[in-house]
Design a protein around this motif. Structure first.
Motif: not given
Length: 151
Positions: A5-32
């Motif tokens: 399961a996700y834990e709050p300390h994973d957030f930075k790594a998940l955000h970085k991975l999402d940015q790598a997987c999807f192009p700008p505008g489709i990848a989730y912003t930090n806030t979203m």
């Protein structure tokens, strides 16, 4: 490969991975991404290869329905079963919570993703015009989970 399961300390790594997987505008912003993870209905599972996050899947559950928000797999781990492992784990988890129907969206021009979802029993239900960035259409896809057997 370990799924947990996700834990709050994973957030930075998940955000970085999402940015790598999807192009700008489709990848989730930090806030979203934070918004989705903090929803009371959020379910998020990670696959780890040693100490590295190989992928994650996030859904929103409102039984008997669920919506897959995203499935991200690091490029180095693609085509190795990580996505399937995460999807199976999520389907089992949310199925046990009374989910019978899972919905998701994927770009019509992402042939690899469409094929992945179809291999796992998801069917195209319709097309959402200009869903991504106001210009790329998306398939709405659905899977019906088997009802639990009465004992």
């Amino acid at each position: 490969m370990q799924v947990r399961a996700y834990e709050p300390h994973d957030f930075k790594a998940l955000h970085k991975l999402d940015q790598a997987c999807f192009p700008p505008g489709i990848a989730y912003t930090n806030t979203m991404l934070r918004y989705f993870l903090k929803l009371p209905s959020a379910e998020c599972l990670l696959a780890e290869d040693g100490r590295e996050i190989a992928g994650f899947i996030m859904s929103s559950v409102n039984a008997p329905l669920a919506h897959i928000v995203t499935l991200d797999v690091a490029e180095a781990h693609r085509r190795g079963g990580v996505g399937s492992t995460l999807l199976n784990a999520m389907e089992n988890k949310i199925g046990a919570q009374g989910v019978h129907t899972i919905l998701l969206e994927t770009a019509v021009d992402n042939q690899a993703a469409v094929a992945f979802w179809q291999r796992h029993g998801y069917r195209i239900e319709g097309v959402m015009k200009r869903y991504y960035l106001g210009r790329t259409d998306a398939y709405e896809m659905r899977k019906l989970l088997p009802l639990p057997r009465k004992q």
